[in-house]
Scaffold this motif. Structure first.
Motif, short mmCIF file in Angstrom:
data_model
loop_
_atom_site.label_atom_id
_atom_site.label_comp_id
_atom_site.label_asym_id
_atom_site.label_seq_id
_atom_site.Cartn_x
_atom_site.Cartn_y
_atom_site.Cartn_z
N THR A 4 34.15 14.70 56.54
CA THR A 4 33.05 15.60 56.18
C THR A 4 32.13 15.73 57.39
O THR A 4 31.68 14.72 57.94
N ASP A 58 36.13 18.96 55.72
CA ASP A 58 35.31 20.09 55.31
C ASP A 58 33.98 20.10 56.06
O ASP A 58 33.46 19.04 56.42
N ARG A 74 36.21 25.86 58.93
CA ARG A 74 35.30 25.50 57.84
C ARG A 74 35.92 24.48 56.90
O ARG A 74 35.23 23.68 56.31
N SER A 75 37.22 24.55 56.73
CA SER A 75 37.94 23.58 55.91
C SER A 75 39.34 23.41 56.50
O SER A 75 40.07 24.39 56.65
#
Length: 81
Positions: A4, A58, A74-75
């Motif tokens: 993350t 992510d 973005r992911s």
């Protein structure tokens, strides 16, 4: 555990926090003064941390930063072996 990457606005600039599988992230590091600088930092962090994580990762960032980050950063999906 997925990576993350978090970019957030603080005072007059942006800071980054990264957490993930390899426990080699960081907290509250400078990510730039402008949304474009923060987006460049976010992209670099996603490449470094999320692309090498088999579980992917992510990005979470304010809209003014996200609009400058390419969709594919973005992911990052789970790697299929």
């Amino acid at each position: 555990m997925r990576t993350t990457v978090i970019i957030r606005k603080q005072k007059e600039g942006y800071i980054s926090t990264v957490s993930g599988r390899f426990r080699d992230g960081h907290m509250a590091s400078d990510a730039g003064l402008t949304p474009f600088e923060a987006a460049a930092t976010a992209g670099r962090l996603m490449i470094y941390y999320a692309q090498r994580n088999p579980e992917g990762g992510d990005l979470m960032a304010p809209p003014e930063v996200m609009e400058h980050v390419p969709d594919h950063l973005r992911s990052i999906p789970v790697h299929a072996d």
